[in-house]
Design a protein around this motif. Sequence first.
Motif, PDB file in Angstrom:
ATOM      1  N   ASP A  50      -8.112  -2.242  -0.641  1.00 55.65           N
ATOM      2  CA  ASP A  50      -9.093  -3.215  -1.210  1.00 55.65           C
ATOM      3  C   ASP A  50      -8.142  -4.223  -2.040  1.00 55.65           C
ATOM      4  O   ASP A  50      -8.423  -5.610  -1.882  1.00 55.65           O
ATOM      5  CB  ASP A  50     -10.354  -2.711  -1.878  1.00 55.65           C
ATOM      6  CG  ASP A  50     -11.102  -2.062  -1.136  1.00 55.65           C
ATOM      7  OD1 ASP A  50     -11.271  -2.205   0.233  1.00 55.65           O
ATOM      8  OD2 ASP A  50     -11.790  -1.150  -1.721  1.00 55.65           O
ATOM      9  N   ASP A  51      -7.389  -3.864  -2.946  1.00 56.94           N
ATOM     10  CA  ASP A  51      -6.618  -4.709  -3.643  1.00 56.94           C
ATOM     11  C   ASP A  51      -5.360  -5.449  -2.786  1.00 56.94           C
ATOM     12  O   ASP A  51      -5.254  -6.463  -2.808  1.00 56.94           O
ATOM     13  CB  ASP A  51      -5.538  -4.062  -4.852  1.00 56.94           C
ATOM     14  CG  ASP A  51      -6.421  -3.236  -5.744  1.00 56.94           C
ATOM     15  OD1 ASP A  51      -7.698  -3.845  -6.087  1.00 56.94           O
ATOM     16  OD2 ASP A  51      -6.228  -2.474  -6.280  1.00 56.94           O
ATOM     17  N   ALA A  52      -4.901  -4.805  -1.730  1.00 57.06           N
ATOM     18  CA  ALA A  52      -3.927  -5.323  -0.844  1.00 57.06           C
ATOM     19  C   ALA A  52      -4.724  -6.631   0.104  1.00 57.06           C
ATOM     20  O   ALA A  52      -4.342  -7.665   0.149  1.00 57.06           O
ATOM     21  CB  ALA A  52      -3.429  -4.325   0.220  1.00 57.06           C
ATOM     22  N   THR A  64       0.892  -1.330  -0.119  1.00 52.09           N
ATOM     23  CA  THR A  64       0.100   0.086  -0.027  1.00 52.09           C
ATOM     24  C   THR A  64       0.974   1.194  -0.034  1.00 52.09           C
ATOM     25  O   THR A  64       0.326   2.357   0.050  1.00 52.09           O
ATOM     26  CB  THR A  64      -0.958  -0.001   1.121  1.00 52.09           C
ATOM     27  OG1 THR A  64      -0.107  -0.254   2.212  1.00 52.09           O
ATOM     28  CG2 THR A  64      -2.178  -1.004   1.259  1.00 52.09           C
ATOM     29  N   THR A  65       2.065   1.130  -0.054  1.00 54.49           N
ATOM     30  CA  THR A  65       3.021   2.331  -0.137  1.00 54.49           C
ATOM     31  C   THR A  65       3.892   2.565  -1.562  1.00 54.49           C
ATOM     32  O   THR A  65       4.089   1.351  -1.901  1.00 54.49           O
ATOM     33  CB  THR A  65       3.776   2.501   1.049  1.00 54.49           C
ATOM     34  OG1 THR A  65       4.499   1.336   1.259  1.00 54.49           O
ATOM     35  CG2 THR A  65       3.060   2.815   2.181  1.00 54.49           C
ATOM     36  N   ARG A  72      -7.147  -8.270  -0.855  1.00 52.00           N
ATOM     37  CA  ARG A  72      -7.337  -9.487  -1.963  1.00 52.00           C
ATOM     38  C   ARG A  72      -6.215 -10.182  -2.052  1.00 52.00           C
ATOM     39  O   ARG A  72      -6.400 -11.430  -2.103  1.00 52.00           O
ATOM     40  CB  ARG A  72      -8.163  -9.203  -3.326  1.00 52.00           C
ATOM     41  CG  ARG A  72      -9.519  -8.599  -3.423  1.00 52.00           C
ATOM     42  CD  ARG A  72      -9.844  -8.326  -4.687  1.00 52.00           C
ATOM     43  NE  ARG A  72      -9.347  -7.264  -5.443  1.00 52.00           N
ATOM     44  CZ  ARG A  72     -10.257  -5.988  -5.371  1.00 52.00           C
ATOM     45  NH1 ARG A  72     -11.470  -5.907  -4.591  1.00 52.00           N
ATOM     46  NH2 ARG A  72      -9.672  -4.908  -5.718  1.00 52.00           N
ATOM     47  N   ILE A  73      -5.160  -9.339  -2.105  1.00 47.97           N
ATOM     48  CA  ILE A  73      -3.766 -10.345  -2.175  1.00 47.97           C
ATOM     49  C   ILE A  73      -3.533 -11.152  -1.109  1.00 47.97           C
ATOM     50  O   ILE A  73      -3.081 -12.433  -1.011  1.00 47.97           O
ATOM     51  CB  ILE A  73      -2.647  -9.406  -2.468  1.00 47.97           C
ATOM     52  CG1 ILE A  73      -2.714  -8.838  -4.060  1.00 47.97           C
ATOM     53  CG2 ILE A  73      -1.186  -9.976  -2.404  1.00 47.97           C
ATOM     54  CD1 ILE A  73      -1.847  -7.550  -4.432  1.00 47.97           C
ATOM     55  N   ILE A  74      -3.850 -10.471   0.160  1.00 45.51           N
ATOM     56  CA  ILE A  74      -3.461 -11.090   1.359  1.00 45.51           C
ATOM     57  C   ILE A  74      -4.375 -12.346   1.593  1.00 45.51           C
ATOM     58  O   ILE A  74      -3.884 -13.482   2.060  1.00 45.51           O
ATOM     59  CB  ILE A  74      -3.631 -10.108   2.395  1.00 45.51           C
ATOM     60  CG1 ILE A  74      -2.503  -9.341   2.676  1.00 45.51           C
ATOM     61  CG2 ILE A  74      -3.700 -10.851   3.947  1.00 45.51           C
ATOM     62  CD1 ILE A  74      -2.509  -7.959   3.393  1.00 45.51           C
ATOM     63  N   VAL A  75      -5.704 -12.142   1.314  1.00 47.61           N
ATOM     64  CA  VAL A  75      -6.810 -13.189   1.460  1.00 47.61           C
ATOM     65  C   VAL A  75      -6.331 -14.538   0.489  1.00 47.61           C
ATOM     66  O   VAL A  75      -6.236 -15.405   0.671  1.00 47.61           O
ATOM     67  CB  VAL A  75      -8.020 -13.002   1.126  1.00 47.61           C
ATOM     68  CG1 VAL A  75      -8.954 -14.065   1.025  1.00 47.61           C
ATOM     69  CG2 VAL A  75      -8.470 -11.778   2.243  1.00 47.61           C
ATOM     70  N   SER A  76      -5.601 -14.041  -0.611  1.00 46.64           N
ATOM     71  CA  SER A  76      -5.330 -15.276  -1.514  1.00 46.64           C
ATOM     72  C   SER A  76      -4.085 -15.752  -1.202  1.00 46.64           C
ATOM     73  O   SER A  76      -3.784 -16.940  -1.658  1.00 46.64           O
ATOM     74  CB  SER A  76      -5.088 -14.285  -3.095  1.00 46.64           C
ATOM     75  OG  SER A  76      -4.092 -13.868  -3.085  1.00 46.64           O
ATOM     76  N   SER A  77      -3.324 -15.257  -0.061  1.00 47.57           N
ATOM     77  CA  SER A  77      -2.275 -15.790   0.315  1.00 47.57           C
ATOM     78  C   SER A  77      -2.534 -16.662   1.884  1.00 47.57           C
ATOM     79  O   SER A  77      -1.600 -16.839   2.054  1.00 47.57           O
ATOM     80  CB  SER A  77      -1.147 -14.858   0.569  1.00 47.57           C
ATOM     81  OG  SER A  77      -0.706 -14.357  -0.641  1.00 47.57           O
ATOM     82  N   ASP A  78      -3.865 -16.887   2.287  1.00 50.17           N
ATOM     83  CA  ASP A  78      -4.287 -17.334   3.390  1.00 50.17           C
ATOM     84  C   ASP A  78      -3.815 -18.836   3.280  1.00 50.17           C
ATOM     85  O   ASP A  78      -4.050 -19.673   2.240  1.00 50.17           O
ATOM     86  CB  ASP A  78      -5.588 -17.367   3.630  1.00 50.17           C
ATOM     87  CG  ASP A  78      -6.150 -17.717   4.730  1.00 50.17           C
ATOM     88  OD1 ASP A  78      -5.544 -18.697   5.462  1.00 50.17           O
ATOM     89  OD2 ASP A  78      -7.472 -17.482   4.962  1.00 50.17           O
ATOM     90  N   GLY A  79      -2.966 -19.259   4.175  1.00 47.11           N
ATOM     91  CA  GLY A  79      -2.420 -20.683   4.154  1.00 47.11           C
ATOM     92  C   GLY A  79      -1.344 -20.904   3.423  1.00 47.11           C
ATOM     93  O   GLY A  79      -0.469 -22.007   3.565  1.00 47.11           O
TER      94      GLY A  79
END
Length: 246
Positions: A215-217, A203-204, A219-226
């Motif tokens: 919001d984009d960040a 985000t920076t 989505r990326i973090i959720v996609s990296s869950d696990g």
Amino acid sequence: LGVLNITDRVGGRPFEPRELEYVDLVANIVGSTLVGLRHRAARDDARDMIVIALAKLAEHRDNDTARHVDRVTQYARILAETLRKSGSFGDQITQPFLHDLERAVPLHDIGKVAIPDHILRKPGKLTLQEMEIMRMHANIGADTLRPVIEKAPDAEFLRLAEQVIRFHHEWFDGTGYPQGLKEEQIPLAARIVALADVYDALTTHRVYKAAISHDDAERIIVSSDGTQFDPAIVAAFLTSKEEFRR
């Protein structure tokens, strides 16, 4: 700081001079001890702040990361407090843990002070060789801190800082660096800082990339869950995401 109250003797008998001397002795011993503790706390705080100030000084080699350590510290604190409220890791996330975490997080990238400028400030994508050199910062920082820990064994936050420095680039699925640890093999503090650090990086603005939206960040973090991140910490992020956005 405290009151020693000695009253209402059985039968109303007055205190004897010798007894009053004992009370005075106890009060003097306790008073001296409390003063010593306050001086020690002030000394320890000063030492901690000097270490953190040096970490912040190191980050100024890269103007794009100015205030990076302050933001990552805030994000890590939010995550840890959210995990504590949820009951996750309740036996680990104590008040002393939160106190030490807040002091440890600013040191997470201290090893980058040893990375050459042409790599650290490169505006484009790093080559594989350059990436290997960049990844050395985790072990360099942790190894540099080891002699300090040995000379200040009572500085608990430095032990936590060593874990954060060395392991905050490990991935939950075992594909990170420098040791390829997975899941609970990665210290909790490092798993927390891993997400906080990535969120701030996303985000920076950096010399090699533009900033993206919250919001984009997310989505990326959720996609990296696990995979990159501990699912419990991703859940804490989603619970506290409005605090991150602010």
